[in-house]
Scaffold this motif. Structure first.
Motif, PDB file in Angstrom:
ATOM      1  N   ALA A  24       0.842  -1.194   0.000  1.00 13.71           N
ATOM      2  CA  ALA A  24       0.000   0.000   0.000  1.00 13.71           C
ATOM      3  C   ALA A  24       0.875   1.242   0.000  1.00 13.71           C
ATOM      4  CB  ALA A  24      -0.887  -0.017   1.236  1.00 13.71           C
ATOM      5  N   PRO A  25       0.364   2.336  -0.564  1.00 11.29           N
ATOM      6  CA  PRO A  25       1.157   3.559  -0.616  1.00 11.29           C
ATOM      7  C   PRO A  25       1.571   4.033   0.774  1.00 11.29           C
ATOM      8  CG  PRO A  25      -0.842   3.757  -1.935  1.00 11.29           C
ATOM      9  CD  PRO A  25      -0.936   2.478  -1.163  1.00 11.29           C
ATOM     10  N   ALA A  26       2.741   4.596   0.841  1.00  9.45           N
ATOM     11  CA  ALA A  26       3.237   5.168   2.086  1.00  9.45           C
ATOM     12  C   ALA A  26       3.954   6.452   1.744  1.00  9.45           C
ATOM     13  CB  ALA A  26       4.193   4.203   2.771  1.00  9.45           C
ATOM     14  N   THR A  27       3.924   7.401   2.638  1.00 11.92           N
ATOM     15  CA  THR A  27       4.655   8.640   2.423  1.00 11.92           C
ATOM     16  C   THR A  27       5.800   8.699   3.411  1.00 11.92           C
ATOM     17  OG1 THR A  27       2.657   9.747   1.687  1.00 11.92           O
ATOM     18  CG2 THR A  27       4.467  11.149   2.361  1.00 11.92           C
ATOM     19  N   VAL A  28       6.985   8.999   2.895  1.00 13.20           N
ATOM     20  CA  VAL A  28       8.177   9.091   3.718  1.00 13.20           C
ATOM     21  C   VAL A  28       8.457  10.557   3.965  1.00 13.20           C
ATOM     22  CG1 VAL A  28      10.635   8.602   3.788  1.00 13.20           C
ATOM     23  CG2 VAL A  28       9.093   6.964   2.732  1.00 13.20           C
ATOM     24  N   SER A  29       8.685  10.922   5.213  1.00 13.57           N
ATOM     25  CA  SER A  29       8.981  12.311   5.535  1.00 13.57           C
ATOM     26  C   SER A  29      10.476  12.564   5.456  1.00 13.57           C
ATOM     27  CB  SER A  29       8.501  12.640   6.943  1.00 13.57           C
ATOM     28  OG  SER A  29       7.112  12.486   7.021  1.00 13.57           O
ATOM     29  N   GLY A  30      10.843  13.737   5.119  1.00 11.93           N
ATOM     30  CA  GLY A  30      12.237  14.135   5.010  1.00 11.93           C
ATOM     31  C   GLY A  30      12.258  15.582   4.578  1.00 11.93           C
ATOM     32  N   GLU A  31      13.327  15.994   3.895  1.00 12.48           N
ATOM     33  CA  GLU A  31      13.386  17.361   3.391  1.00 12.48           C
ATOM     34  C   GLU A  31      12.178  17.644   2.510  1.00 12.48           C
ATOM     35  OE1 GLU A  31      16.996  18.654   1.590  1.00 12.48           O
ATOM     36  OE2 GLU A  31      18.192  17.838   3.198  1.00 12.48           O
ATOM     37  N   SER A  32      11.872  16.694   1.645  1.00 11.67           N
ATOM     38  CA  SER A  32      10.640  16.788   0.869  1.00 11.67           C
ATOM     39  C   SER A  32       9.996  15.413   0.916  1.00 11.67           C
ATOM     40  CB  SER A  32      10.936  17.201  -0.574  1.00 11.67           C
ATOM     41  OG  SER A  32      11.693  16.217  -1.218  1.00 11.67           O
ATOM     42  N   ALA A  33       8.685  15.397   1.015  1.00  8.49           N
ATOM     43  CA  ALA A  33       7.985  14.119   1.118  1.00  8.49           C
ATOM     44  C   ALA A  33       8.028  13.405  -0.229  1.00  8.49           C
ATOM     45  CB  ALA A  33       6.551  14.351   1.557  1.00  8.49           C
ATOM     46  N   VAL A  34       8.269  12.122  -0.208  1.00  6.73           N
ATOM     47  CA  VAL A  34       8.210  11.302  -1.412  1.00  6.73           C
ATOM     48  C   VAL A  34       7.103  10.286  -1.213  1.00  6.73           C
ATOM     49  CG1 VAL A  34      10.634  11.615  -1.994  1.00  6.73           C
ATOM     50  CG2 VAL A  34       9.968   9.663  -0.610  1.00  6.73           C
ATOM     51  N   THR A  35       6.441   9.931  -2.285  1.00  7.09           N
ATOM     52  CA  THR A  35       5.361   8.965  -2.207  1.00  7.09           C
ATOM     53  C   THR A  35       5.889   7.615  -2.662  1.00  7.09           C
ATOM     54  OG1 THR A  35       3.787  10.705  -2.664  1.00  7.09           O
ATOM     55  CG2 THR A  35       3.023   8.467  -2.962  1.00  7.09           C
ATOM     56  N   CYS A  36       5.628   6.606  -1.861  1.00  5.50           N
ATOM     57  CA  CYS A  36       6.118   5.255  -2.134  1.00  5.50           C
ATOM     58  C   CYS A  36       4.934   4.316  -2.323  1.00  5.50           C
ATOM     59  CB  CYS A  36       6.966   4.766  -0.962  1.00  5.50           C
ATOM     60  SG  CYS A  36       8.373   5.835  -0.608  1.00  5.50           S
ATOM     61  N   GLY A  37       5.196   3.219  -2.949  1.00  2.88           N
ATOM     62  CA  GLY A  37       4.173   2.201  -3.136  1.00  2.88           C
ATOM     63  C   GLY A  37       3.795   2.077  -4.591  1.00  2.88           C
ATOM     64  N   ASN A  38       3.638   0.856  -5.046  1.00  6.30           N
ATOM     65  CA  ASN A  38       3.357   0.595  -6.447  1.00  6.30           C
ATOM     66  C   ASN A  38       2.089   1.299  -6.924  1.00  6.30           C
ATOM     67  OD1 ASN A  38       3.826  -0.602  -8.961  1.00  6.30           O
ATOM     68  ND2 ASN A  38       2.473  -2.283  -8.492  1.00  6.30           N
ATOM     69  N   ALA A  39       1.114   1.492  -6.042  1.00  6.12           N
ATOM     70  CA  ALA A  39      -0.135   2.134  -6.445  1.00  6.12           C
ATOM     71  C   ALA A  39       0.108   3.547  -6.960  1.00  6.12           C
ATOM     72  CB  ALA A  39      -1.109   2.166  -5.273  1.00  6.12           C
ATOM     73  N   ASN A  40       1.165   4.193  -6.515  1.00  3.99           N
ATOM     74  CA  ASN A  40       1.473   5.548  -6.961  1.00  3.99           C
ATOM     75  C   ASN A  40       2.433   5.576  -8.146  1.00  3.99           C
ATOM     76  OD1 ASN A  40      -0.019   7.178  -5.014  1.00  3.99           O
ATOM     77  ND2 ASN A  40       1.241   6.064  -3.558  1.00  3.99           N
ATOM     78  N   TRP A  41       2.912   4.436  -8.564  1.00  2.00           N
ATOM     79  CA  TRP A  41       3.817   4.356  -9.708  1.00  2.00           C
ATOM     80  C   TRP A  41       3.326   3.268 -10.651  1.00  2.00           C
ATOM     81  CZ3 TRP A  41       7.165   8.107 -10.391  1.00  2.00           C
ATOM     82  CH2 TRP A  41       7.491   8.892  -9.291  1.00  2.00           C
ATOM     83  N   PRO A  42       2.105   3.426 -11.180  1.00  2.00           N
ATOM     84  CA  PRO A  42       1.564   2.374 -12.049  1.00  2.00           C
ATOM     85  C   PRO A  42       2.383   2.255 -13.327  1.00  2.00           C
ATOM     86  CG  PRO A  42       0.172   4.311 -12.115  1.00  2.00           C
ATOM     87  CD  PRO A  42       1.218   4.557 -11.053  1.00  2.00           C
ATOM     88  N   HIS A  43       2.490   1.046 -13.802  1.00  2.00           N
ATOM     89  CA  HIS A  43       3.228   0.804 -15.035  1.00  2.00           C
ATOM     90  C   HIS A  43       2.830  -0.555 -15.588  1.00  2.00           C
ATOM     91  CE1 HIS A  43       5.556  -1.486 -12.147  1.00  2.00           C
ATOM     92  NE2 HIS A  43       5.977  -2.200 -13.172  1.00  2.00           N
ATOM     93  N   GLN A  44       3.148  -0.773 -16.825  1.00  2.00           N
ATOM     94  CA  GLN A  44       2.965  -2.064 -17.471  1.00  2.00           C
ATOM     95  C   GLN A  44       4.337  -2.591 -17.859  1.00  2.00           C
ATOM     96  OE1 GLN A  44       0.009  -3.659 -17.915  1.00  2.00           O
ATOM     97  NE2 GLN A  44      -0.860  -1.998 -16.710  1.00  2.00           N
ATOM     98  N   PRO A  45       4.511  -3.912 -17.882  1.00  2.00           N
ATOM     99  CA  PRO A  45       5.794  -4.460 -18.340  1.00  2.00           C
ATOM    100  C   PRO A  45       5.957  -4.183 -19.835  1.00  2.00           C
ATOM    101  CG  PRO A  45       4.432  -6.165 -17.294  1.00  2.00           C
ATOM    102  CD  PRO A  45       3.609  -4.927 -17.405  1.00  2.00           C
ATOM    103  N   LYS A  46       6.703  -3.150 -20.167  1.00  2.00           N
ATOM    104  CA  LYS A  46       6.856  -2.719 -21.552  1.00  2.00           C
ATOM    105  C   LYS A  46       8.174  -3.158 -22.178  1.00  2.00           C
ATOM    106  CE  LYS A  46       4.211   1.502 -20.911  1.00  2.00           C
ATOM    107  NZ  LYS A  46       4.233   2.941 -21.110  1.00  2.00           N
ATOM    108  N   ASP A  47       9.194  -3.365 -21.364  1.00  2.00           N
ATOM    109  CA  ASP A  47      10.533  -3.590 -21.885  1.00  2.00           C
ATOM    110  C   ASP A  47      10.790  -5.077 -22.164  1.00  2.00           C
ATOM    111  OD1 ASP A  47      13.290  -3.802 -22.340  1.00  2.00           O
ATOM    112  OD2 ASP A  47      13.783  -2.210 -20.941  1.00  2.00           O
ATOM    113  N   GLY A  48      10.880  -5.879 -21.122  1.00  2.00           N
ATOM    114  CA  GLY A  48      11.102  -7.309 -21.283  1.00  2.00           C
ATOM    115  C   GLY A  48      12.548  -7.731 -21.469  1.00  2.00           C
ATOM    116  N   THR A  49      13.468  -6.751 -21.554  1.00  2.00           N
ATOM    117  CA  THR A  49      14.869  -7.151 -21.667  1.00  2.00           C
ATOM    118  C   THR A  49      15.374  -7.607 -20.305  1.00  2.00           C
ATOM    119  OG1 THR A  49      15.703  -4.918 -21.282  1.00  2.00           O
ATOM    120  CG2 THR A  49      15.339  -5.562 -23.572  1.00  2.00           C
ATOM    121  N   ARG A  50      16.474  -8.327 -20.334  1.00  4.38           N
ATOM    122  CA  ARG A  50      17.067  -8.821 -19.096  1.00  4.38           C
ATOM    123  C   ARG A  50      18.365  -8.108 -18.807  1.00  4.38           C
ATOM    124  NH1 ARG A  50      16.209 -15.340 -19.106  1.00  4.38           N
ATOM    125  NH2 ARG A  50      13.971 -15.230 -19.365  1.00  4.38           N
ATOM    126  N   GLY A  51      18.642  -8.040 -17.540  1.00  5.71           N
ATOM    127  CA  GLY A  51      19.900  -7.474 -17.089  1.00  5.71           C
ATOM    128  C   GLY A  51      20.325  -8.192 -15.832  1.00  5.71           C
TER     129      GLY A  51
END
Length: 126
Positions: A24-51
């Protein structure tokens, strides 16, 4: 409790770390708040390359593309991962969402400097 993720045990070890990659999303406090959690960074697997993880020791997999976001586990140096896509965070750093190769589970966001080839070359945004 610190976990190091390797090979096929990568997905299982993330669950053992106590926070699944789709936390679930979480907010981390610091100099500036950053938003964490996959729900706030939606994406689809677009690349598929390996590393591979190139950081000596292990690289942390985070719930969001910031060092301050919770760590869901650690991926050992040399471990093969599949790239979904990358984002640029508010500090101008690029992070790639990685998963276990061959349709395996999601692992989390890894700082691109810790990935071979500098991480994904496909942006997450449309």
């Amino acid at each position: 409790m610190r976990h190091v993720l390797t090979g096929a045990a990568v997905g299982a070890a993330l669950v053992l770390a106590g926070t699944p990659a789709t936390a679930a999303p979480a907010t981390v406090s610091g100099e500036s708040a950053v938003t964490c959690g996959n729900a706030n960074w939606p994406h689809q697997p677009k690349d598929g390359t390996r590393g591979r993880i190139t950081k000596s020791g292990s690289a942390a997999a985070h719930t969001g593309p910031y060092a301050d976001c919770p760590i869901v586990g650690y991926i050992s140096s040399g471990t093969s991962v599949e790239y979904d896509c990358y984002v640029v965070n508010d500090y101008g750093n690029t992070w790639t969402w990685v998963r276990v190769p061959d349709g395996g589970g999601s692992l989390g966001w890894v700082y691109d400097k810790y990935l071979s080839g500098g991480g994904s070359s496909v942006p997450c945004s449309r």
